[in-house]
Design an enzyme around this catalytic site. Structure first.
Site, mmCIF file in Angstrom:
data_model
loop_
_atom_site.group_PDB
_atom_site.id
_atom_site.type_symbol
_atom_site.label_atom_id
_atom_site.label_comp_id
_atom_site.label_asym_id
_atom_site.label_seq_id
_atom_site.Cartn_x
_atom_site.Cartn_y
_atom_site.Cartn_z
ATOM 1 C CG ASP A 45 -58.700 68.104 -63.669
ATOM 2 O OD1 ASP A 45 -59.915 68.363 -63.601
ATOM 3 O OD2 ASP A 45 -57.943 68.156 -62.681
ATOM 4 C CG ASN A 120 -54.489 72.877 -68.010
ATOM 5 O OD1 ASN A 120 -55.279 73.423 -67.248
ATOM 6 N ND2 ASN A 120 -54.192 71.592 -67.934
ATOM 7 C CD GLU A 121 -50.214 73.439 -69.656
ATOM 8 O OE1 GLU A 121 -50.774 72.711 -70.512
ATOM 9 O OE2 GLU A 121 -50.331 73.230 -68.449
ATOM 10 C CE1 TYR A 161 -43.717 70.859 -67.323
ATOM 11 C CE2 TYR A 161 -44.624 71.114 -69.520
ATOM 12 C CZ TYR A 161 -43.580 70.780 -68.699
ATOM 13 O OH TYR A 161 -42.386 70.376 -69.240
ATOM 14 C CG ASN A 162 -47.514 77.717 -63.238
ATOM 15 O OD1 ASN A 162 -46.624 78.500 -63.558
ATOM 16 N ND2 ASN A 162 -48.176 77.827 -62.095
ATOM 17 C CB ALA A 183 -34.321 73.195 -66.871
HETATM 18 P P1 NAP Z 1 -51.320 63.547 -68.690
HETATM 19 O O1 NAP Z 1 -49.837 63.673 -68.830
HETATM 20 O O2 NAP Z 1 -51.973 62.239 -68.989
HETATM 21 O O3 NAP Z 1 -51.786 63.987 -67.208
HETATM 22 C C1 NAP Z 1 -51.314 65.086 -66.583
HETATM 23 C C2 NAP Z 1 -51.911 65.203 -65.181
HETATM 24 O O4 NAP Z 1 -52.220 66.581 -64.980
HETATM 25 C C3 NAP Z 1 -53.197 64.409 -64.934
HETATM 26 O O5 NAP Z 1 -53.125 63.843 -63.647
HETATM 27 C C4 NAP Z 1 -54.270 65.470 -64.997
HETATM 28 O O6 NAP Z 1 -55.378 65.199 -64.150
HETATM 29 C C5 NAP Z 1 -53.535 66.657 -64.438
HETATM 30 N N1 NAP Z 1 -54.086 67.962 -64.808
HETATM 31 C C6 NAP Z 1 -54.581 68.399 -65.988
HETATM 32 N N2 NAP Z 1 -54.945 69.675 -65.892
HETATM 33 C C7 NAP Z 1 -54.705 70.061 -64.596
HETATM 34 C C8 NAP Z 1 -54.897 71.259 -63.885
HETATM 35 N N3 NAP Z 1 -55.392 72.346 -64.470
HETATM 36 N N4 NAP Z 1 -54.543 71.295 -62.565
HETATM 37 C C9 NAP Z 1 -54.025 70.213 -61.962
HETATM 38 N N5 NAP Z 1 -53.817 69.042 -62.589
HETATM 39 C C10 NAP Z 1 -54.158 68.976 -63.907
HETATM 40 O O7 NAP Z 1 -51.929 64.655 -69.658
HETATM 41 P P2 NAP Z 1 -53.409 65.158 -69.794
HETATM 42 O O8 NAP Z 1 -54.308 64.428 -68.859
HETATM 43 O O9 NAP Z 1 -53.738 65.182 -71.251
HETATM 44 O O10 NAP Z 1 -53.232 66.665 -69.286
HETATM 45 C C11 NAP Z 1 -52.426 67.582 -69.987
HETATM 46 C C12 NAP Z 1 -51.850 68.485 -68.941
HETATM 47 O O11 NAP Z 1 -50.824 67.789 -68.243
HETATM 48 C C13 NAP Z 1 -51.158 69.704 -69.476
HETATM 49 O O12 NAP Z 1 -52.071 70.715 -69.800
HETATM 50 C C14 NAP Z 1 -50.231 70.072 -68.319
HETATM 51 O O13 NAP Z 1 -50.840 70.973 -67.413
HETATM 52 C C15 NAP Z 1 -50.015 68.762 -67.599
HETATM 53 N N6 NAP Z 1 -48.597 68.398 -67.678
HETATM 54 C C16 NAP Z 1 -47.893 68.409 -66.526
HETATM 55 C C17 NAP Z 1 -46.539 68.144 -66.540
HETATM 56 C C18 NAP Z 1 -45.804 68.194 -65.249
HETATM 57 O O14 NAP Z 1 -46.421 68.494 -64.217
HETATM 58 N N7 NAP Z 1 -44.498 67.942 -65.264
HETATM 59 C C19 NAP Z 1 -45.880 67.860 -67.726
HETATM 60 C C20 NAP Z 1 -46.634 67.847 -68.892
HETATM 61 C C21 NAP Z 1 -47.997 68.134 -68.867
HETATM 62 P P3 NAP Z 1 -56.417 64.014 -64.409
HETATM 63 O O15 NAP Z 1 -55.740 62.776 -63.907
HETATM 64 O O16 NAP Z 1 -57.581 64.413 -63.553
HETATM 65 O O17 NAP Z 1 -56.737 63.971 -65.862
#
Ligand code: NAP
Length: 264
Positions: A45, A120-121, A161-162, A183
């Site tokens: 993703d 995404n966000e 992230y949400n 938080a």
């Molecule tokens: P990353 O930190 O390398 O991976 C973040 C994870 O989020 C990966 O496993 C990715 O899936 C998954 N992901 C991305 N979009 C998603 C969605 N719409 N629904 C469910 N899972 C999703 O960063 P990245 O791959 O560049 O992705 C950036 C995204 O990470 C941001 O947009 C944010 O949504 C997410 N994020 C999450 C957190 C958290 O949950 N605490 C914190 C920061 C950012 P894949 O393995 O398939 O690529």
């Protein structure tokens, strides 16, 4: 049909990209990195997020297809052993074009106004400790936020992230944005709603940080640092992202497979 392809850059994604190019060429497809009809992302993703940002200025012409190198994703719904099947369907059938809402962000600073689109966000944090910012909804003061940050997501971003912040998962047919707190400090002095808030398309919110504050701004996977920010307006964008669907994969099946798994 002409297409552009982005891969995550790891060995498996690069090998699958080569396989895709070879099978596509044999079926008469042409590579076009400038103005493609189809953008294929191979990785996860996160790779689709990169593909979106590369082609976000051509959303009216472009349809996206995601191939996942691991499990099925939210944007990447084909797996590594399915490339030939996908290409055969691309030759023989018309896809269903599915459109998902995006988030429009307008940031006002001493440099003027800058617009961004997120798939995404949008994430806001302070570089130096606690973020202090007023939140307004439809130009009315709503709350004063103090805490680690604020995340405003699209429906498809609601599983990213949400979701980790306790926000709701929203079906992408709903044109909405969701505001989630990271938080927040809640005590007798500082008070926020504490739960996430979902706004419809015709509503908007403004975040008014202390303009002295140095901010981390996140747009999907992209992070930047900004100062002198006086206002941030978020609303559901007029633009949408289009996916070419050659087989059904309902959103709730994706949610179940990603987060629950197993048999019911
Ligand atoms: P990353 O930190 O390398 O991976 C973040 C994870 O989020 C990966 O496993 C990715 O899936 C998954 N992901 C991305 N979009 C998603 C969605 N719409 N629904 C469910 N899972 C999703 O960063 P990245 O791959 O560049 O992705 C950036 C995204 O990470 C941001 O947009 C944010 O949504 C997410 N994020 C999450 C957190 C958290 O949950 N605490 C914190 C920061 C950012 P894949 O393995 O398939 O690529």
């Amino acid at each position: 049909m002409n297409y552009a392809l982005l891969d995550r850059g790891d060995r498996l994604s690069r090998a699958l990209a080569e396989e895709f190019h070879a099978l596509a060429e044999a079926r008469g497809f042409k590579v076009n990195d400038v103005s493609p009809e189809i953008v294929v992302s191979i990785g996860g993703d996160g790779t689709l997020l990169q593909a979106f940002h590369r082609f976000k200025n051509q959303l009216e012409q472009v349809s996206f297809i995601g191939i996942h190198t691991g499990h099925l994703g939210f944007y990447a719904d084909w797996k590594k052993g399915e490339i030939a099947e996908l290409l055969d369907l691309m030759v023989s059938s018309e896809p269903r074009k599915v459109q998902y809402p995006l988030l429009h962000i307008e940031i006002t600073s001493s440099l003027g106004k800058t617009d961004f689109l997120a798939l995404n966000e949008f994430t806001l944090k302070s570089v130096d400790g606690t973020l202090v910012a007023a939140l307004h909804i439809n130009d009315e003061p709503f709350e004063m936020f103090r805490g680690d940050g604020i995340v405003i997501s699209t429906p498809t971003g609601s599983t990213g992230y949400n979701k980790s912040l306790g926000g709701a998962v929203i079906h992408p047919s709903l044109e909405a944005l969701q505001i989630a707190e990271i938080a927040s400090i809640n005590n007798r002095v500082y008070r926020t709603l504490g739960s996430s808030v979902i706004l419809p398309k015709h509503h908007h919110c403004d975040i008014v940080p202390d303009s002295e504050e140095e901010l981390f701004i996140g747009i999907d996977h992209l992070v930047m640092q900004m100062s002198t920010v006086s206002n941030i307006t978020c609303r559901v964008a007029d633009d949408k992202i289009t996916f070419a669907r050659y087989r059904p994969f309902p959103f709730w099946n994706r949610v179940r497979e990603a987060f629950i798994g197993g048999s019911v």
